[in-house]
Design a protein around this motif. Structure first.
Motif, PDB file in Angstrom:
ATOM      1  N   ARG A 134       6.251   4.467   5.638  1.00  0.00           N
ATOM      2  CA  ARG A 134       6.875   3.155   5.807  1.00  0.00           C
ATOM      3  C   ARG A 134       7.807   3.209   7.020  1.00  0.00           C
ATOM      4  N   GLU A 136      10.823   1.245   8.825  1.00  0.00           N
ATOM      5  CA  GLU A 136      11.857   0.218   8.765  1.00  0.00           C
ATOM      6  C   GLU A 136      12.661   0.324  10.061  1.00  0.00           C
ATOM      7  N   PRO A 142       9.038  -4.572   7.896  1.00  0.00           N
ATOM      8  CA  PRO A 142       8.463  -3.263   7.566  1.00  0.00           C
ATOM      9  C   PRO A 142       6.996  -3.179   7.955  1.00  0.00           C
ATOM     10  N   GLU A 163       4.341   5.658  -1.058  1.00  0.00           N
ATOM     11  CA  GLU A 163       5.124   5.699   0.168  1.00  0.00           C
ATOM     12  C   GLU A 163       5.881   7.024   0.206  1.00  0.00           C
ATOM     13  N   CYS A 166       9.712   7.449   4.759  1.00  0.00           N
ATOM     14  CA  CYS A 166      10.215   6.218   5.360  1.00  0.00           C
ATOM     15  C   CYS A 166      10.960   6.561   6.650  1.00  0.00           C
ATOM     16  N   ARG A 168      13.339   5.259   9.533  1.00  0.00           N
ATOM     17  CA  ARG A 168      14.322   4.194   9.758  1.00  0.00           C
ATOM     18  C   ARG A 168      15.074   4.456  11.064  1.00  0.00           C
TER      19      ARG A 168
END
Length: 227
Positions: A134, A136, A142, A163, A166, A168
């Motif tokens: 994912r 972000e 997203p 997921e 992530c 970010r």
């Protein structure tokens, strides 16, 4: 369009290929795109009308061949078009070596970065079980990258797999790592973070071949960049 009026083959080639976006269209097809929407995904700021015009111009120049595929028109480089790979590589290498790189101050789009990541996955390095990364990225919705043996798919919604990781942070930090301006560990100092199980997070950078010109260093040490 007014001709340059020159016998020079370089001038004549620039008349055929020098229009805005043209070589980016060639770049996308060299990278494996063949359909209209695939090509536009890697050049999100080009309008549909302009892309149609550029594709037609490349067909008329003999650099592209168009055929009707099962899902609509498809484009492939001809022998003449494939010879443009050398020009595209030379321009990419020149830009990487000589143009300043300060991602934080650049006008950047997320989509071309993720598209390039999708097509440069090292499948042999992936875990056996399918997983989703994912993204972000600040200022963007997203995005989801499905990774499994033999497949890498970029999606706007989770396609139904765990997921596992992530990513970010600011787009500038992601670009700085992907472009080779900084290492992945250094990109964390500029706000990029990776959440998930430690073994997967540690392996993540090795799942990709970085941007094709990432290994080219700036020509001057003073141009060593920050995101």
């Amino acid at each position: 369009m007014t001709s340059y009026g020159q016998f020079c083959s370089m001038a004549r080639a620039h008349e055929a290929l020098g229009g805005r976006w043209t070589l980016l269209v060639v770049r996308e097809i060299l990278c494996g795109s063949s359909r209209f929407n695939e090509i536009r995904r890697g050049i999100p700021r080009i309008s549909k009308t302009m892309l149609a015009e550029r594709l037609q111009a490349l067909v008329l120049a003999g650099a592209l061949a168009r055929r009707d595929g099962a899902q609509g028109p498809e484009y492939a480089l001809t022998e003449a078009g494939l010879e443009l790979a050398e020009l595209v590589r030379a321009m990419g290498a020149w830009g990487q070596r000589w143009l300043p790189r300060h991602a934080v101050g650049e006008d950047l789009d997320l989509e071309p970065v993720l598209v390039d990541m999708q097509r440069r996955v090292r499948f042999e390095a992936l875990p056996e079980a399918p997983l989703v990364v994912r993204f972000e990225i600040a200022g963007h919705g997203p995005r989801f990258l499905l990774l499994r043996p033999g497949e890498a798919s970029l999606c706007t919604q989770n396609p139904g797999f765990p997921e596992a990781l992530c990513v970010r942070g600011p787009l500038s930090a992601l670009v700085a790592w992907w472009r080779g301006d900084v290492g992945f560990a250094e990109s964390r100092r500029f706000g990029l973070s990776l959440a998930g199980p430690r073994p997967l997070a540690a392996a993540f950078p090795d799942w990709f071949q970085l941007y094709a010109f990432a290994g080219i260093r700036p020509a001057r040490a003073v141009e060593r960049t920050s995101p």
